[in-house]
Design an enzyme around this catalytic site. Sequence first.
Site, PDB file in Angstrom:
ATOM      1  N   ARG A  90      -8.654 -27.118   3.336  1.00 20.50           N
ATOM      2  CA  ARG A  90      -7.230 -26.995   3.634  1.00 20.50           C
ATOM      3  C   ARG A  90      -7.047 -27.217   5.129  1.00 20.50           C
ATOM      4  O   ARG A  90      -7.829 -26.700   5.940  1.00 20.50           O
ATOM      5  CB  ARG A  90      -6.728 -25.587   3.292  1.00 20.50           C
ATOM      6  CG  ARG A  90      -6.360 -25.410   1.849  1.00 20.50           C
ATOM      7  CD  ARG A  90      -5.062 -26.133   1.493  1.00 20.50           C
ATOM      8  NE  ARG A  90      -4.720 -25.945   0.095  1.00 20.50           N
ATOM      9  CZ  ARG A  90      -5.160 -26.701  -0.910  1.00 20.50           C
ATOM     10  NH1 ARG A  90      -5.962 -27.703  -0.686  1.00 20.50           N
ATOM     11  NH2 ARG A  90      -4.774 -26.454  -2.142  1.00 20.50           N
TER      12      ARG A  90
ATOM     13  N   ASP B  51     -10.157 -34.497   5.385  1.00 21.74           N
ATOM     14  CA  ASP B  51      -9.415 -34.946   4.211  1.00 21.74           C
ATOM     15  C   ASP B  51      -8.072 -34.236   4.141  1.00 21.74           C
ATOM     16  O   ASP B  51      -7.274 -34.515   3.237  1.00 21.74           O
ATOM     17  CB  ASP B  51     -10.237 -34.672   2.939  1.00 21.74           C
ATOM     18  CG  ASP B  51      -9.618 -35.308   1.709  1.00 21.74           C
ATOM     19  OD1 ASP B  51      -9.235 -36.493   1.806  1.00 21.74           O
ATOM     20  OD2 ASP B  51      -9.487 -34.627   0.674  1.00 21.74           O
TER      21      ASP B  51
ATOM     22  N   GLU C 226       0.476 -31.799   6.702  1.00 15.22           N
ATOM     23  CA  GLU C 226       0.426 -33.038   5.918  1.00 15.22           C
ATOM     24  C   GLU C 226       1.532 -33.167   4.874  1.00 15.22           C
ATOM     25  O   GLU C 226       1.796 -34.269   4.391  1.00 15.22           O
ATOM     26  CB  GLU C 226      -0.922 -33.159   5.197  1.00 15.22           C
ATOM     27  CG  GLU C 226      -1.079 -32.159   4.046  1.00 15.22           C
ATOM     28  CD  GLU C 226      -2.450 -32.169   3.393  1.00 15.22           C
ATOM     29  OE1 GLU C 226      -3.433 -32.547   4.058  1.00 15.22           O
ATOM     30  OE2 GLU C 226      -2.526 -31.780   2.223  1.00 15.22           O
TER      31      GLU C 226
ATOM     32  N   HIS D 153      -6.055 -36.312   1.741  1.00 15.99           N
ATOM     33  CA  HIS D 153      -6.223 -35.250   0.725  1.00 15.99           C
ATOM     34  C   HIS D 153      -6.635 -35.848  -0.632  1.00 15.99           C
ATOM     35  O   HIS D 153      -6.015 -35.589  -1.670  1.00 15.99           O
ATOM     36  CB  HIS D 153      -4.928 -34.452   0.571  1.00 15.99           C
ATOM     37  CG  HIS D 153      -5.178 -33.034   0.141  1.00 15.99           C
ATOM     38  ND1 HIS D 153      -4.574 -31.961   0.712  1.00 15.99           N
ATOM     39  CD2 HIS D 153      -5.998 -32.515  -0.803  1.00 15.99           C
ATOM     40  CE1 HIS D 153      -4.992 -30.845   0.145  1.00 15.99           C
ATOM     41  NE2 HIS D 153      -5.867 -31.163  -0.780  1.00 15.99           N
TER      42      HIS D 153
HETATM   43  P1  NAD Z   1     -13.593 -20.727  -4.884  1.00 17.63           P
HETATM   44  O1  NAD Z   1     -12.597 -19.636  -4.962  1.00 17.63           O
HETATM   45  O2  NAD Z   1     -14.480 -20.985  -6.035  1.00 17.63           O
HETATM   46  O3  NAD Z   1     -14.534 -20.483  -3.605  1.00 17.63           O
HETATM   47  C1  NAD Z   1     -14.068 -20.073  -2.365  1.00 17.63           C
HETATM   48  C2  NAD Z   1     -15.181 -19.265  -1.711  1.00 17.63           C
HETATM   49  O4  NAD Z   1     -14.758 -18.936  -0.387  1.00 17.63           O
HETATM   50  C3  NAD Z   1     -15.487 -17.946  -2.437  1.00 17.63           C
HETATM   51  O5  NAD Z   1     -16.873 -17.837  -2.677  1.00 17.63           O
HETATM   52  C4  NAD Z   1     -14.970 -16.877  -1.460  1.00 17.63           C
HETATM   53  O6  NAD Z   1     -15.755 -15.684  -1.500  1.00 17.63           O
HETATM   54  C5  NAD Z   1     -15.122 -17.591  -0.138  1.00 17.63           C
HETATM   55  N1  NAD Z   1     -14.262 -17.097   0.930  1.00 17.63           N
HETATM   56  C6  NAD Z   1     -12.967 -16.713   0.843  1.00 17.63           C
HETATM   57  N2  NAD Z   1     -12.499 -16.402   2.068  1.00 17.63           N
HETATM   58  C7  NAD Z   1     -13.514 -16.587   2.932  1.00 17.63           C
HETATM   59  C8  NAD Z   1     -13.666 -16.432   4.339  1.00 17.63           C
HETATM   60  N3  NAD Z   1     -12.633 -16.019   5.101  1.00 17.63           N
HETATM   61  N4  NAD Z   1     -14.861 -16.699   4.899  1.00 17.63           N
HETATM   62  C9  NAD Z   1     -15.897 -17.129   4.128  1.00 17.63           C
HETATM   63  N5  NAD Z   1     -15.834 -17.291   2.798  1.00 17.63           N
HETATM   64  C10 NAD Z   1     -14.658 -17.020   2.203  1.00 17.63           C
HETATM   65  O7  NAD Z   1     -12.771 -22.036  -4.478  1.00 17.63           O
HETATM   66  P2  NAD Z   1     -13.237 -23.541  -4.659  1.00 17.63           P
HETATM   67  O8  NAD Z   1     -12.848 -24.032  -6.011  1.00 17.63           O
HETATM   68  O9  NAD Z   1     -14.651 -23.686  -4.228  1.00 17.63           O
HETATM   69  O10 NAD Z   1     -12.260 -24.260  -3.623  1.00 17.63           O
HETATM   70  C11 NAD Z   1     -12.382 -24.043  -2.218  1.00 17.63           C
HETATM   71  C12 NAD Z   1     -11.187 -24.653  -1.521  1.00 17.63           C
HETATM   72  O11 NAD Z   1     -11.259 -26.076  -1.593  1.00 17.63           O
HETATM   73  C13 NAD Z   1      -9.832 -24.338  -2.157  1.00 17.63           C
HETATM   74  O12 NAD Z   1      -9.335 -23.091  -1.739  1.00 17.63           O
HETATM   75  C14 NAD Z   1      -8.961 -25.469  -1.672  1.00 17.63           C
HETATM   76  O13 NAD Z   1      -8.348 -25.071  -0.467  1.00 17.63           O
HETATM   77  C15 NAD Z   1      -9.954 -26.589  -1.375  1.00 17.63           C
HETATM   78  N6  NAD Z   1      -9.725 -27.774  -2.234  1.00 17.63           N
HETATM   79  C16 NAD Z   1      -9.545 -28.995  -1.629  1.00 17.63           C
HETATM   80  C17 NAD Z   1      -9.321 -30.141  -2.417  1.00 17.63           C
HETATM   81  C18 NAD Z   1      -9.149 -31.522  -1.826  1.00 17.63           C
HETATM   82  O14 NAD Z   1      -8.842 -32.473  -2.561  1.00 17.63           O
HETATM   83  N7  NAD Z   1      -9.339 -31.718  -0.532  1.00 17.63           N
HETATM   84  C19 NAD Z   1      -9.263 -30.005  -3.801  1.00 17.63           C
HETATM   85  C20 NAD Z   1      -9.476 -28.749  -4.374  1.00 17.63           C
HETATM   86  C21 NAD Z   1      -9.697 -27.641  -3.574  1.00 17.63           C
END
Ligand code: NAD
Length: 331
Positions: free
Chosen positions: A236, A260, A265, A297
């Site tokens: 994000r 990305d 954005e 993105h």
């Molecule tokens: P998820 O919930 O499975 O994993 C997130 C992890 O981050 C968890 O293990 C959590 O404990 C950890 N976490 C939370 N806050 C934290 C912090 N302050 N410090 C360290 N660790 C922390 O989520 P996911 O499915 O792996 O997705 C992660 C992120 O990827 C999403 O939140 C989204 O923002 C992003 N994403 C981006 C795209 C893209 O196209 N660019 C697409 C999907 C998701």
Amino acid sequence: MYKFILFNVREEEVELTKAWAKENNVELTFVDDQLTMHNIHLVEGHDGLSTSQNSKVPNEAYPILKEFGIKQIAQRSAGFDYYDLEEAKKHGIIISNVPSYSPESIAEFAITSTLNLVRKTRQIEEKTKEHDFRWQPAIRAGLVNEMTVGVIGTGHIGRVTAKLFHGFGVKIVAYDIYQNEEAKSFLEYKDSIEEVVAMSDIVTLHVPATKDNFHQFNYEMFKKFKPSAYLVNADRGSVVDTKGLIKALDDGLLAGAALDTYENESHFIPKDFSDKEIDDELFLEVLNHEKILFTPHIAHYTDVSVRNIMQIALKSVLEVLETGDTQNRVN
Ligand code: NAD
């Protein structure tokens, strides 16, 4: 027969969704735009609502939706930072997301971005276009195999990313507020983000955007990076202080970044600006910076993701209508 209204729908999604609607005996209304106070009246007369916001849903929307008899909003993405969850709850609106639709898609893109940075593919393409075919230090690459990768966040996406990097034979260090036991077989947890970045050649971000990590990757954090390190953000935009990153790149605190996402954005992505002016100086700096590879993105954007996102979101709408709740509820 239930009637659902879907906002922010692209043509390719309409095709995918028609088959699902027929199978599940649901009638669908498609709207191109995001849900706003200007088009909220279109919701009246529908049983279910799904959208793919990338700008905030105004708080005034929730009482109006309640009045229309709407019980939920199914957001078609993992991120749900576009909603005031408590405000929605106050008006009896369940917000659901699609927590995981294809972690492999984002993870593979993080690897692609890394390879593009490390193997200097942009510089090679530019030289090749100029018909300069010499082997020269400007395009000589590092070797991922010899690097240490720092993974921030080892949830669905971070773990798949780490597993793919494991295949390169790299050392992987990670930070997460909750450590994952399975992940310990292919990565080593450290006690802080600072510790991870100080020893990493590649830092890849996979944490949700929260109030606590807004601009967490700022100039002060970049001071802790190795000057030869790369940042990969397929996460994000708000996690990275873009101004701080640009200054850090200009001052040589790190070598490059693949972004990305960009923190502001939502006005631009995913839209066609090829014949429009971009009036955001900071975004223009990102787009034109020689040390930044920017992509719109797009990490999630694969055949598998597009199909899964739509179907999982619509299943959540049905769940709420039939059982009063959904396992993908976030508020
Ligand atoms: P998820 O919930 O499975 O994993 C997130 C992890 O981050 C968890 O293990 C959590 O404990 C950890 N976490 C939370 N806050 C934290 C912090 N302050 N410090 C360290 N660790 C922390 O989520 P996911 O499915 O792996 O997705 C992660 C992120 O990827 C999403 O939140 C989204 O923002 C992003 N994403 C981006 C795209 C893209 O196209 N660019 C697409 C999907 C998701």
